[in-house]
Enzyme design. Structure first.
Site, PDB file in Angstrom:
ATOM      1  N   GLU A  42       0.948  -1.239   0.050  1.00 48.23           N
ATOM      2  CA  GLU A  42      -0.069   0.133  -0.079  1.00 48.23           C
ATOM      3  C   GLU A  42       0.733   1.277  -0.023  1.00 48.23           C
ATOM      4  O   GLU A  42       0.738   2.261  -0.749  1.00 48.23           O
ATOM      5  CB  GLU A  42      -0.773   0.105   1.365  1.00 48.23           C
ATOM      6  CG  GLU A  42      -1.805   1.228   1.360  1.00 48.23           C
ATOM      7  CD  GLU A  42      -2.016   1.634   2.831  1.00 48.23           C
ATOM      8  OE1 GLU A  42      -2.289   2.583   3.084  1.00 48.23           O
ATOM      9  OE2 GLU A  42      -2.137   0.500   3.734  1.00 48.23           O
ATOM     10  N   ASP A  46       0.656   3.932  -3.150  1.00 47.74           N
ATOM     11  CA  ASP A  46       0.384   5.218  -2.914  1.00 47.74           C
ATOM     12  C   ASP A  46       1.333   6.233  -3.607  1.00 47.74           C
ATOM     13  O   ASP A  46       0.733   7.192  -4.432  1.00 47.74           O
ATOM     14  CB  ASP A  46       0.415   5.528  -1.571  1.00 47.74           C
ATOM     15  CG  ASP A  46      -0.008   7.180  -0.998  1.00 47.74           C
ATOM     16  OD1 ASP A  46      -1.109   7.613  -1.329  1.00 47.74           O
ATOM     17  OD2 ASP A  46       0.895   7.792  -0.637  1.00 47.74           O
ATOM     18  N   ASP A 115      -7.072   0.995   0.189  1.00 47.92           N
ATOM     19  CA  ASP A 115      -5.701   0.589   0.447  1.00 47.92           C
ATOM     20  C   ASP A 115      -5.474  -0.581  -0.313  1.00 47.92           C
ATOM     21  O   ASP A 115      -4.410  -0.626  -0.706  1.00 47.92           O
ATOM     22  CB  ASP A 115      -5.572   0.259   2.093  1.00 47.92           C
ATOM     23  CG  ASP A 115      -5.681   1.590   2.898  1.00 47.92           C
ATOM     24  OD1 ASP A 115      -5.556   2.414   2.675  1.00 47.92           O
ATOM     25  OD2 ASP A 115      -5.719   1.169   4.179  1.00 47.92           O
ATOM     26  N   GLU A 118      -4.463   0.494  -3.655  1.00 51.14           N
ATOM     27  CA  GLU A 118      -3.146   0.794  -3.893  1.00 51.14           C
ATOM     28  C   GLU A 118      -2.008  -0.240  -3.739  1.00 51.14           C
ATOM     29  O   GLU A 118      -1.062  -0.411  -4.410  1.00 51.14           O
ATOM     30  CB  GLU A 118      -2.788   1.840  -2.835  1.00 51.14           C
ATOM     31  CG  GLU A 118      -3.573   3.266  -2.862  1.00 51.14           C
ATOM     32  CD  GLU A 118      -3.273   4.184  -1.888  1.00 51.14           C
ATOM     33  OE1 GLU A 118      -3.225   5.610  -2.094  1.00 51.14           O
ATOM     34  OE2 GLU A 118      -2.859   3.656  -0.634  1.00 51.14           O
TER      35      GLU A 118
END
Length: 226
Positions: A42, A46, A115, A118
């Protein structure tokens, strides 16, 4: 996993990466057999998401000031958008959750779904490289971007500029088409907005209306009104 790969439009060479991307910390903590949660993926996802979206809007909105670019990017990568993307491909069905989290509705929790999106992006990047990751992201972002750039939904910068100029009755603004380029199905227009005879903003867009709005936005930005 094959059905999820079909929905993603991507086939993993290392399917363990996808499984890791779907592993919530509640499951990893409950099983405790060396399984890692998707938190590290994650983290990576991001950053990858931010790079892909930033590059796209930077190249496609050449006259948009930094503050507006930042706000546009934030709207495209916010939790609300990402969890909607995850729901579209049914990520919740495949999540590995702890029993408590599962019973508590974790498969529909916005933060978990965002989450996971990502983390899946990072898994695709590690498995297939940046181009594969970019293709995956843009499938969703381009459609979302159309909503944000829709002329009817676009903030009316022209009206805002006109209201400011009208404070001085002797002043007037006009919009001049500077150039147009590209084939009929993909034209690009450039417009200048002038205060009396002075150019105070310039903008480009896929239509004259959009170019005028972008020119007005730049003028407002230079005037310190944005």
């Amino acid at each position: 996993m094959k059905s999820l790969e079909n929905r993603l439009g991507y086939k993993f060479k290392n399917i363990a990466l996808l499984k890791n991307a779907l592993t919530h910390s509640s499951y990893a903590n409950e099983v405790r057999n060396g399984i890692s949660s998707n938190e590290r993926l994650e983290f990576l996802g991001d950053s990858i998401l931010s790079i892909i979206v930033s590059e796209h809007i930077y190249k496609n909105f050449p006259n948009m000031p930094e503050g507006e670019l930042t706000r546009l990017r934030s709207s495209l990568v916010c939790e609300k958008a990402l969890c909607a993307f995850s729901r579209e491909i049914g990520v919740g069905e495949y999540l590995l959750l702890g029993k408590g989290e599962d019973k508590g509705g974790g498969r529909e929790r916005d933060s978990i779904l965002a989450d996971a999106f990502e983390a899946i992006l990072a898994a695709i990047y590690l498995d297939g490289g940046m181009e594969c990751a970019k293709k995956h992201v843009m499938n969703f972002v381009l459609r979302e971007l159309k909503v944000h750039s829709n002329e009817d939904a676009m903030k009316d910068y022209k009206t805002a500029l006109q209201e400011i100029i009208q404070r001085n009755p002797e002043e007037s603004v006009c919009y001049n088409l500077v150039s147009e380029s590209g084939p009929d199905h993909d034209k690009s227009f450039t417009v200048e907005v002038c205060l009396n005879s002075n150019v105070i903003g310039k903008g480009s867009g896929k239509s004259k209306k959009q170019a005028e709005q972008m020119a007005a936005m730049q003028a407002l930005s230079l005037m310190g009104e944005l």
